[in-house]
Design a protein around this motif. Sequence first.
Motif, PDB file in Angstrom:
ATOM      1  N   HIS A  55      44.382  41.352  19.042  1.00  0.00           N
ATOM      2  CA  HIS A  55      43.281  41.834  18.213  1.00  0.00           C
ATOM      3  C   HIS A  55      42.250  42.419  19.166  1.00  0.00           C
ATOM      4  N   ALA A  56      42.021  43.724  19.056  1.00  0.00           N
ATOM      5  CA  ALA A  56      41.021  44.412  19.875  1.00  0.00           C
ATOM      6  C   ALA A  56      39.782  44.629  19.025  1.00  0.00           C
ATOM      7  N   ARG A  57      38.640  44.154  19.508  1.00  0.00           N
ATOM      8  CA  ARG A  57      37.372  44.350  18.804  1.00  0.00           C
ATOM      9  C   ARG A  57      36.640  45.520  19.461  1.00  0.00           C
ATOM     10  N   LEU A  58      36.394  46.568  18.657  1.00  0.00           N
ATOM     11  CA  LEU A  58      35.816  47.812  19.147  1.00  0.00           C
ATOM     12  C   LEU A  58      34.754  48.315  18.182  1.00  0.00           C
ATOM     13  N   MET A  59      33.774  49.008  18.726  1.00  0.00           N
ATOM     14  CA  MET A  59      32.745  49.650  17.921  1.00  0.00           C
ATOM     15  C   MET A  59      32.656  51.117  18.346  1.00  0.00           C
ATOM     16  N   ALA A  60      32.567  52.002  17.357  1.00  0.00           N
ATOM     17  CA  ALA A  60      32.324  53.423  17.590  1.00  0.00           C
ATOM     18  C   ALA A  60      31.006  53.735  16.896  1.00  0.00           C
ATOM     19  N   GLY A  61      29.950  53.792  17.665  1.00  0.00           N
ATOM     20  CA  GLY A  61      28.615  53.880  17.073  1.00  0.00           C
ATOM     21  C   GLY A  61      28.340  52.595  16.311  1.00  0.00           C
ATOM     22  N   LYS A  62      28.022  52.713  15.041  1.00  0.00           N
ATOM     23  CA  LYS A  62      27.774  51.531  14.207  1.00  0.00           C
ATOM     24  C   LYS A  62      29.025  51.092  13.444  1.00  0.00           C
ATOM     25  N   ASP A  63      30.117  51.814  13.614  1.00  0.00           N
ATOM     26  CA  ASP A  63      31.346  51.524  12.883  1.00  0.00           C
ATOM     27  C   ASP A  63      32.245  50.561  13.645  1.00  0.00           C
ATOM     28  N   ASP A  64      32.703  49.543  12.927  1.00  0.00           N
ATOM     29  CA  ASP A  64      33.678  48.606  13.484  1.00  0.00           C
ATOM     30  C   ASP A  64      35.051  49.260  13.372  1.00  0.00           C
ATOM     31  N   VAL A  65      35.658  49.560  14.512  1.00  0.00           N
ATOM     32  CA  VAL A  65      36.976  50.189  14.533  1.00  0.00           C
ATOM     33  C   VAL A  65      38.018  49.240  15.149  1.00  0.00           C
ATOM     34  N   SER A  66      37.767  47.946  14.987  1.00  0.00           N
ATOM     35  CA  SER A  66      38.676  46.924  15.513  1.00  0.00           C
ATOM     36  C   SER A  66      40.040  47.044  14.845  1.00  0.00           C
ATOM     37  N   PHE A  67      41.058  46.559  15.545  1.00  0.00           N
ATOM     38  CA  PHE A  67      42.402  46.588  14.981  1.00  0.00           C
ATOM     39  C   PHE A  67      43.261  45.488  15.611  1.00  0.00           C
ATOM     40  N   ARG A  68      44.356  45.194  14.925  1.00  0.00           N
ATOM     41  CA  ARG A  68      45.395  44.293  15.437  1.00  0.00           C
ATOM     42  C   ARG A  68      46.641  45.140  15.651  1.00  0.00           C
ATOM     43  N   GLU A  69      47.356  44.813  16.709  1.00  0.00           N
ATOM     44  CA  GLU A  69      48.553  45.594  17.019  1.00  0.00           C
ATOM     45  C   GLU A  69      49.636  44.702  17.607  1.00  0.00           C
ATOM     46  N   HIS A  70      50.852  45.044  17.292  1.00  0.00           N
ATOM     47  CA  HIS A  70      52.034  44.446  17.912  1.00  0.00           C
ATOM     48  C   HIS A  70      52.581  45.526  18.847  1.00  0.00           C
ATOM     49  N   SER A  71      52.436  45.325  20.162  1.00  0.00           N
ATOM     50  CA  SER A  71      52.818  46.327  21.163  1.00  0.00           C
ATOM     51  C   SER A  71      54.153  45.979  21.800  1.00  0.00           C
ATOM     52  N   VAL A  72      54.909  47.023  22.101  1.00  0.00           N
ATOM     53  CA  VAL A  72      56.201  46.875  22.771  1.00  0.00           C
ATOM     54  C   VAL A  72      56.095  47.532  24.141  1.00  0.00           C
ATOM     55  N   PHE A  73      56.585  46.825  25.152  1.00  0.00           N
ATOM     56  CA  PHE A  73      56.597  47.321  26.522  1.00  0.00           C
ATOM     57  C   PHE A  73      58.045  47.469  26.990  1.00  0.00           C
ATOM     58  N   ALA A  74      58.288  48.435  27.855  1.00  0.00           N
ATOM     59  CA  ALA A  74      59.625  48.665  28.411  1.00  0.00           C
ATOM     60  C   ALA A  74      59.488  48.955  29.902  1.00  0.00           C
ATOM     61  N   ARG A  75      60.535  48.642  30.630  1.00  0.00           N
ATOM     62  CA  ARG A  75      60.519  48.868  32.078  1.00  0.00           C
ATOM     63  C   ARG A  75      60.747  50.345  32.376  1.00  0.00           C
ATOM     64  N   ASP A  76      60.034  50.818  33.381  1.00  0.00           N
ATOM     65  CA  ASP A  76      60.180  52.186  33.860  1.00  0.00           C
ATOM     66  C   ASP A  76      59.858  52.174  35.344  1.00  0.00           C
ATOM     67  N   GLY A  77      60.838  52.521  36.165  1.00  0.00           N
ATOM     68  CA  GLY A  77      60.611  52.534  37.611  1.00  0.00           C
ATOM     69  C   GLY A  77      60.207  51.181  38.164  1.00  0.00           C
ATOM     70  N   GLY A  78      60.733  50.103  37.568  1.00  0.00           N
ATOM     71  CA  GLY A  78      60.432  48.759  38.047  1.00  0.00           C
ATOM     72  C   GLY A  78      59.135  48.168  37.514  1.00  0.00           C
ATOM     73  N   ARG A  79      58.411  48.901  36.667  1.00  0.00           N
ATOM     74  CA  ARG A  79      57.138  48.415  36.115  1.00  0.00           C
ATOM     75  C   ARG A  79      57.222  48.341  34.596  1.00  0.00           C
ATOM     76  N   TRP A  80      56.490  47.398  34.025  1.00  0.00           N
ATOM     77  CA  TRP A  80      56.362  47.314  32.579  1.00  0.00           C
ATOM     78  C   TRP A  80      55.323  48.329  32.135  1.00  0.00           C
ATOM     79  N   LYS A  81      55.684  49.126  31.116  1.00  0.00           N
ATOM     80  CA  LYS A  81      54.769  50.144  30.605  1.00  0.00           C
ATOM     81  C   LYS A  81      54.737  50.089  29.084  1.00  0.00           C
ATOM     82  N   TYR A  82      53.584  50.494  28.535  1.00  0.00           N
ATOM     83  CA  TYR A  82      53.392  50.520  27.088  1.00  0.00           C
ATOM     84  C   TYR A  82      54.323  51.551  26.470  1.00  0.00           C
ATOM     85  N   LEU A  83      55.128  51.117  25.494  1.00  0.00           N
ATOM     86  CA  LEU A  83      56.067  52.027  24.835  1.00  0.00           C
ATOM     87  C   LEU A  83      55.548  52.444  23.459  1.00  0.00           C
TER      88      LEU A  83
END
Length: 96
Positions: free
Chosen positions: A63-91
């Motif tokens: 759950h990321a809590r964010l504000m854009a000006g006076k607007d709450d633009v928070s969101f929840r996300e299910h993120s998937v990561f995959a290996r690339d060149g030996g590193r985990w990266k956001y897919l």
Amino acid sequence: MRSRYSAYALGKTEYIIATTHPDSPHYGKDMAAWRADIDAFSQNTRFVGLEILAADNTTVTFHARLMAGKDDVSFREHSVFARDGGRWKYLKGMQF
């Protein structure tokens, strides 16, 4: 995930690019435009907090809590990561 959230908050655009998997739908084909989009998002957003809800070997739910000006633009996300060149990266992610 924490490092990417912090990178957005600190305007570390190159880190965001370096930790995004090239197969990600978020990976910018036009690098100049992608950099400008990341910069604008970082500059126009106040990063209030990040809560990791669950994690395993390839996924992070948060759950990321964010504000854009006076607007709450928070969101929840299910993120998937995959290996690339030996590193985990956001897919990809699914907001809910």
